[in-house]
Design an enzyme around this catalytic site. Structure first.
Site, mmCIF file in Angstrom:
data_model
loop_
_atom_site.group_PDB
_atom_site.id
_atom_site.type_symbol
_atom_site.label_atom_id
_atom_site.label_comp_id
_atom_site.label_asym_id
_atom_site.label_seq_id
_atom_site.Cartn_x
_atom_site.Cartn_y
_atom_site.Cartn_z
ATOM 1 N N CYS A 178 -3.395 6.833 -2.333
ATOM 2 C CA CYS A 178 -3.871 5.906 -3.367
ATOM 3 C C CYS A 178 -5.255 5.420 -2.928
ATOM 4 C CB CYS A 178 -2.887 4.753 -3.576
ATOM 5 S SG CYS A 178 -2.577 3.781 -2.086
ATOM 6 N N THR A 179 -5.767 4.350 -3.523
ATOM 7 C CA THR A 179 -7.147 3.933 -3.250
ATOM 8 C C THR A 179 -7.373 3.537 -1.789
ATOM 9 O OG1 THR A 179 -7.130 3.040 -5.482
ATOM 10 C CG2 THR A 179 -9.021 2.461 -4.104
#
Ligand SMILES: [Zn+2]
Ligand SMILES: [Zn+2]
Length: 326
Positions: A178-179
């Protein structure tokens, strides 16, 4: 130039109210803006401020018994990249819709470092599945080559996506990302607990840490971020396209009609033609002044030394950013 900090830590917080009060006064004193979410399961934050202020914030966190040794990710920016400071107490530090006592971050799948992830993708085993745990609007402008998208609008839809697609992961080695890593902590625990995958792993520090080391690696396009930059260009690949004319574009705009507030991809031509509105309808409403019109810019382009000093004050409010919080 100042900094934007991105950080989280899963740790038992006995008294989130007391920690919230401390965070509020610390950030206010340092002139930081941004968003901090506290829960009994930990802290998740993104803040902007001067170099001195963000350094002091990190120093104060490092002497706190709960919050020492956090991996702070940084990007150029400052307090103008968030409309204000908000410190909130919630049930989970990223809303997945599952009680933190039922699904714990301490059950997460093992980390792989960015180097290890790079090797794993390069070797491309036939059993490898690369799973993006982010939402569709983020994935639209950038992701890892050959990764699969859960096509979620909100992270809380992720568990249902796993439940409905278990066969995709059966006997596979699943590499999740994810980020900045916070979503994968519990998302990887969720998939691991299903017991269908041969192996589950997630990238330590997420896209942020991977692209620092491999800007021309397997991540293509731009990284969506939750501050006024909106996105951070990683390489020259453009994955998205203009919502009007389909010209390649990874540039998100918020509709000039503040009551619509739709975030959409637009090319430069359509952006000018529709006066930053998302549709002909919104453009007409803006023209005839039948709606509240956004007067401030909806994003601050990634700062370069020459433009940064003149970066405008942001209009996007926290409600918009929170709806999508990482
Ligand atoms: Zn266009
Ligand atoms: Zn609109």
């Amino acid at each position: 130039m100042g900094k934007i900090l991105l950080f989280y830590k899963y740790v038992d917080v006995q008294d989130p109210e007391a920690v919230a009060a401390w965070q509020r006064s610390l950030c206010t004193e340092l002139g930081l803006s941004g968003r901090i979410i506290l829960a009994t399961e930990g802290i998740n934050g993104t803040l902007g401020g001067s170099d001195e202020a963000t350094d002091e914030y990190i120093k104060q966190m490092n002497v706190h018994q709960l919050f020492k040794n956090i991996d702070f990710k940084t990007a150029p920016g400052d307090e103008r990249f968030f409309p204000r400071l908000r410190v909130m107490i919630k049930k989970e530090i990223v809303i997945m819709g599952i009680d933190p006592t039922t699904l714990k971050a301490s059950d997460s799948a093992p980390y792989v470092t960015p180097e290890e992830a790079h090797e794993i993708i390069k070797n491309g085993s036939k059993d490898l599945v690369i799973l993006d745990t982010r939402n569709e609007y983020e994935i639209e402008i950038g992701t890892f080559e050959n990764s699969i998208s859960p096509k979620t609008r909100y992270f809380r839809e992720f568990p249902a996506y796993i439940d409905n697609n278990l066969e995709t992961f059966a006997d596979k080695e699943v590499l999740m990302f994810c980020t900045g890593g916070v979503r994968c902590e519990r998302a990887s625990a969720y998939l691991k607990n299903k017991g269908v995958a041969k192996k589950v792993m997630h990238i330590q520090g997420g896209i942020h840490r991977y692209v620092e080391q491999f800007p021309d690696g397997f991540f293509k396009g731009s990284n969506y971020v939750f501050d006024a930059r909106v996105s951070q260009k990683v390489n020259d690949v453009v994955l998205g396209s203009c919502s009007q004319c389909s010209t390649p574009s990874d540039y998100y705009v918020n509709c000039k009609n503040a009551e619509c507030n739709n975030q959409f991809l637009s090319c430069e031509t359509c952006k000018n033609q529709l006066q930053e509105s998302c549709s002909k309808e919104c453009s007409e409403l803006v023209d005839t002044q039948k709606v509240v019109i956004r007067t401030k810019p909806s994003r601050i382009d990634p700062p370069s030394p020459s433009t940064f000093a003149d970066a405008p004050v942001l209009w996007r409010d926290c409600a918009t950013l929170e709806k999508k919080s990482d």
